[in-house]
Design a protein around this motif. Sequence first.
Motif, PDB file in Angstrom:
ATOM      1  N   TRP A 287      15.632  21.520 -33.390  1.00  0.00           N
ATOM      2  CA  TRP A 287      15.926  20.221 -33.988  1.00  0.00           C
ATOM      3  C   TRP A 287      15.657  19.100 -32.997  1.00  0.00           C
ATOM      4  O   TRP A 287      14.898  18.197 -33.263  1.00  0.00           O
ATOM      5  CB  TRP A 287      17.397  20.215 -34.447  1.00  0.00           C
ATOM      6  N   ARG A 288      16.282  19.214 -31.820  1.00  0.00           N
ATOM      7  CA  ARG A 288      16.119  18.167 -30.816  1.00  0.00           C
ATOM      8  C   ARG A 288      15.497  18.711 -29.538  1.00  0.00           C
ATOM      9  O   ARG A 288      15.546  19.915 -29.281  1.00  0.00           O
ATOM     10  CB  ARG A 288      17.471  17.535 -30.500  1.00  0.00           C
TER      11      ARG A 288
ATOM     12  N   ALA B 248       7.125  19.028 -19.766  1.00  0.00           N
ATOM     13  CA  ALA B 248       8.193  19.188 -20.764  1.00  0.00           C
ATOM     14  C   ALA B 248       7.801  18.514 -22.073  1.00  0.00           C
ATOM     15  O   ALA B 248       7.987  19.069 -23.169  1.00  0.00           O
ATOM     16  CB  ALA B 248       9.491  18.588 -20.230  1.00  0.00           C
ATOM     17  N   GLU B 249       7.238  17.314 -21.971  1.00  0.00           N
ATOM     18  CA  GLU B 249       6.860  16.591 -23.193  1.00  0.00           C
ATOM     19  C   GLU B 249       5.727  17.315 -23.928  1.00  0.00           C
ATOM     20  O   GLU B 249       5.711  17.364 -25.166  1.00  0.00           O
ATOM     21  CB  GLU B 249       6.474  15.153 -22.839  1.00  0.00           C
ATOM     22  N   ALA B 250       4.805  17.898 -23.181  1.00  0.00           N
ATOM     23  CA  ALA B 250       3.723  18.664 -23.827  1.00  0.00           C
ATOM     24  C   ALA B 250       4.326  19.855 -24.579  1.00  0.00           C
ATOM     25  O   ALA B 250       3.905  20.182 -25.699  1.00  0.00           O
ATOM     26  CB  ALA B 250       2.715  19.144 -22.778  1.00  0.00           C
ATOM     27  N   ARG B 251       5.309  20.501 -23.959  1.00  0.00           N
ATOM     28  CA  ARG B 251       5.984  21.622 -24.638  1.00  0.00           C
ATOM     29  C   ARG B 251       6.658  21.147 -25.917  1.00  0.00           C
ATOM     30  O   ARG B 251       6.522  21.766 -26.972  1.00  0.00           O
ATOM     31  CB  ARG B 251       7.005  22.232 -23.675  1.00  0.00           C
ATOM     32  N   PHE B 252       7.378  20.049 -25.842  1.00  0.00           N
ATOM     33  CA  PHE B 252       8.056  19.539 -27.032  1.00  0.00           C
ATOM     34  C   PHE B 252       7.053  19.188 -28.137  1.00  0.00           C
ATOM     35  O   PHE B 252       7.271  19.491 -29.311  1.00  0.00           O
ATOM     36  CB  PHE B 252       8.881  18.297 -26.692  1.00  0.00           C
ATOM     37  N   ARG B 253       5.958  18.558 -27.740  1.00  0.00           N
ATOM     38  CA  ARG B 253       4.947  18.192 -28.754  1.00  0.00           C
ATOM     39  C   ARG B 253       4.394  19.438 -29.437  1.00  0.00           C
ATOM     40  O   ARG B 253       4.109  19.425 -30.628  1.00  0.00           O
ATOM     41  CB  ARG B 253       3.809  17.400 -28.111  1.00  0.00           C
ATOM     42  N   SER B 254       4.251  20.510 -28.671  1.00  0.00           N
ATOM     43  CA  SER B 254       3.689  21.735 -29.260  1.00  0.00           C
ATOM     44  C   SER B 254       4.594  22.303 -30.344  1.00  0.00           C
ATOM     45  O   SER B 254       4.159  23.054 -31.207  1.00  0.00           O
ATOM     46  CB  SER B 254       3.419  22.787 -28.170  1.00  0.00           C
TER      47      SER B 254
ATOM     48  N   GLY C 221       6.244  20.224 -32.330  1.00  0.00           N
ATOM     49  CA  GLY C 221       6.405  19.145 -33.303  1.00  0.00           C
ATOM     50  C   GLY C 221       7.589  18.249 -33.000  1.00  0.00           C
ATOM     51  O   GLY C 221       8.017  17.467 -33.850  1.00  0.00           O
ATOM     52  N   GLY C 222       8.109  18.343 -31.773  1.00  0.00           N
ATOM     53  CA  GLY C 222       9.245  17.488 -31.391  1.00  0.00           C
ATOM     54  C   GLY C 222       8.854  16.016 -31.447  1.00  0.00           C
ATOM     55  O   GLY C 222       7.730  15.656 -31.118  1.00  0.00           O
TER      56      GLY C 222
END
Length: 137
Positions: free
Chosen positions: A66-67, A92-98, A100-101
């Motif tokens: 979710w977050r 970390a942001e690349a991981r989140f984008r992967s 759909g964050g």
Amino acid sequence: MNLRAADEADIPALLAFWKLAAEDTNRVDDDTAAVAALIRRDPEALVLAVDGDEIVGSLIAGFDGWRCHLYRFAVHPDRRRQGIGKLLLDAAEARFRSFGGRRADAMVLDDNTLAHHAWSASGYRAQPEWRRWVKGL
Ligand SMILES: CC(C)(COP(=O)(O)OP(=O)(O)OC[C@H]1O[C@@H](n2cnc3c(N)ncnc32)[C@H](O)[C@@H]1OP(=O)(O)O)[C@@H](O)C(=O)NCCC(=O)NCCS
């Protein structure tokens, strides 16, 4: 220096690294069991910056479905202002984008100005209308 996911063999050195480098105000103590549980649950979440065998930076990029939460953002005191923190945040942001964050967040102490500089430089902004509510389990 490169970035990689932590594994359970890293835990003793990581706990020592956090004692040296991380912010520790008013926290639940980190211990081996807690870090091992994170690595088992999400083996890619705990990102380390390593120079040879030495841990020089860390960041937990936790996605719970979710977050997107960031924890334990720390760089060795002798290695700060060399861009390691920025590299960790970018990873970390690349991981989140992967996943759909859509938004990343972090708990940051009001008086931790050192951290404010680094978060701001990567585009994070405080949300003063929120307070964290907690309960020990
Ligand atoms: C916060 C922390 C992880 C930043 O790591 P870092 O590797 O030094 O950060 P970077 O070198 O990637 O810095 C990125 C940018 O942040 C800003 N910045 C970082 N530290 C700064 C400082 N002391 N003063 C001014 N700006 C700073 C700069 O814009 C910098 O870019 P620049 O060096 O090209 O000007 C590190 O200071 C640290 O470990 N602090 C102690 C633990 C802590 O408080 N963590 C945060 C918990 S919320």
